[in-house]
Design a protein around this motif. Structure first.
Motif, short mmCIF file in Angstrom:
data_model
loop_
_atom_site.label_atom_id
_atom_site.label_comp_id
_atom_site.label_asym_id
_atom_site.label_seq_id
_atom_site.Cartn_x
_atom_site.Cartn_y
_atom_site.Cartn_z
N GLN A 146 94.48 -61.41 52.05
CA GLN A 146 93.94 -60.83 50.82
C GLN A 146 94.98 -60.93 49.70
N SER A 147 94.50 -61.09 48.48
CA SER A 147 95.39 -61.22 47.32
C SER A 147 95.02 -60.20 46.25
N PHE A 148 95.94 -59.99 45.30
CA PHE A 148 95.63 -59.14 44.16
C PHE A 148 94.46 -59.71 43.36
N GLU A 149 94.40 -61.03 43.27
CA GLU A 149 93.31 -61.66 42.51
C GLU A 149 91.96 -61.35 43.15
N SER A 150 91.89 -61.41 44.49
CA SER A 150 90.60 -61.14 45.14
C SER A 150 90.20 -59.69 44.97
N ILE A 151 91.16 -58.77 44.99
CA ILE A 151 90.83 -57.35 44.75
C ILE A 151 90.36 -57.14 43.32
N ALA A 152 91.00 -57.80 42.37
CA ALA A 152 90.55 -57.71 40.97
C ALA A 152 89.12 -58.22 40.84
N ASN A 153 88.82 -59.31 41.53
CA ASN A 153 87.45 -59.85 41.52
C ASN A 153 86.47 -58.86 42.15
N ASP A 154 86.91 -58.18 43.22
CA ASP A 154 86.06 -57.16 43.85
C ASP A 154 85.70 -56.06 42.85
N ILE A 155 86.69 -55.56 42.15
CA ILE A 155 86.47 -54.46 41.21
C ILE A 155 85.51 -54.88 40.10
N LEU A 156 85.70 -56.08 39.59
CA LEU A 156 84.81 -56.58 38.54
C LEU A 156 83.40 -56.84 39.07
N LEU A 157 83.29 -57.25 40.34
CA LEU A 157 81.97 -57.45 40.95
C LEU A 157 81.23 -56.13 41.09
#
Length: 346
Positions: free
Chosen positions: A204-215
């Motif tokens: 997991q990456s910070f970018e994927s978590i950021a994408n999760d939050i925006l989703l």
């Protein structure tokens, strides 16, 4: 104005803003993020902590999810199914304890046909005044529709990650696109919809978590559950990464702190979404996990009201907190914890 203050002053956060906040490690800066989240929670959601009683009625599951102890390949787990009448009686007990919502949760167990689920929902609604959240995994649209028509109010379906490659490793027999489509269908049918992610997954990456939050924001998710990934030895993910000699992700260096950080940022971004202080977080920190989450953006707690004879068998992850407590004792304990931080349980 420094970088953190500049980001927190914005009405809308970009992906880059979220990644910047996820990278914060300074205790002073973290506290500013937590304070902003708590302020946002108070402004948009008030001081009430919503209590939702979980009934884990079956640990059978047809799926092969590589992180979950209920996966179909785990032959070490003793399986159980609760009869409809026992589920109904458990819902009545939860109502008598003061719960306004019950969560009917199981693995993806096709033994419980849509006819059985419809009958269960109608029986609960006819006998007690309570909100019903359903969490049965992926089902056809027609079945979701029938659950809604029978009286279902909410549906909880975590997608775990928006990173398609990571999703594929977690769910080898499932498709990411279908998961997201299910969430959209549930919204269309009028359910209040819950989803969520695990934090600290290998890869997991910070970018994927950021994408999760925006989703979450894009899909207008009504409740978001976020907790630490706790490895289960009866899973392929645990065995695979143990053999390779590493068990880390970009975000797992201080996993508990990272969960609070993601929770707080999600509150700041989504504002009105219900955010639970999860059981997984309480398992990581039994003494203060829930309380800290509630002061960093959370406004929901989901105690287990399942009978003790089943609790240890619903082992999504090991050493789950409170499995030996009576549901009545659990309710009293959590009420005291919520009141101790100046909040009001409902």
């Amino acid at each position: 104005m420094d970088v953190v203050d500049n980001i927190l002053a914005k009405e809308e956060l970009s992906k880059d803003d979220i990644i910047e906040l996820l990278n914060i490690t300074s205790s002073c800066d973290l506290q500013r993020i937590f304070d902003k989240a708590d302020q946002t929670r108070k402004e948009y959601m008030g001081d009430i902590v919503h209590m939702r009683g979980i009934i884990e009625f079956s640990n059978h599951c047809a799926r092969w999810c590589t992180y979950c102890g209920l996966n179909a390949k785990n032959n070490e787990l003793k399986r159980y199914r609760m009869p409809v009448e026992e589920i109904l009686e458990t819902a009545k007990k939860a109502h008598a304890m003061g719960y306004k919502t019950v969560v009917l949760q199981s693995g993806e167990d096709n033994y419980y046909t849509i006819e059985i689920i419809e009958d269960l929902i109608r029986k609960i609604k006819s006998e007690i005044d309570i909100v019903i959240t359903i969490s049965l995994g992926e089902r056809p649209e027609e079945e979701y529709k029938r659950m809604k028509e029978a009286g279902g109010d909410r549906y909880l379906l975590k997608h775990e990650t928006s990173d398609k490659e990571l999703y594929k490793r977690l769910h080898p027999d499932m498709k990411y696109e279908n998961r997201i489509n299910c969430l959209k269908i549930l919204k269309k049918l009028g359910f209040e919809v819950g989803s969520g992610i695990m934090i600290g997954l290998p890869g997991q990456s910070f970018e994927s978590i950021a994408n999760d939050i925006l989703l979450f924001k894009e899909l207008e998710i009504d409740m978001i559950g976020m907790g630490p990934y706790i490895p289960h030895p009866g899973t392929d993910l645990y065995k695979d990464y143990k053999e390779k000699g590493y068990f880390t992700s970009d975000v797992s260096c201080d996993l508990e702190e990272m969960v609070y950080k993601v929770l707080a940022i999600t509150r700041i971004v989504t504002k009105r979404t219900h955010l639970p202080a999860t059981t997984a977080l309480a398992t990581t920190n039994p003494a203060r996990g829930r309380e800290l989450a509630l002061t960093r953006g959370a406004n929901v707690v989901m105690p287990n009201v399942t009978d003790r004879k089943y609790r240890n068998l619903y082992e999504i992850y090991p050493a789950k907190v409170c499995t030996d407590e009576k549901p009545e004792d659990c309710r009293v304990c959590i009420n005291k914890r919520i009141c101790s931080i100046g909040r009001t349980p409902l």
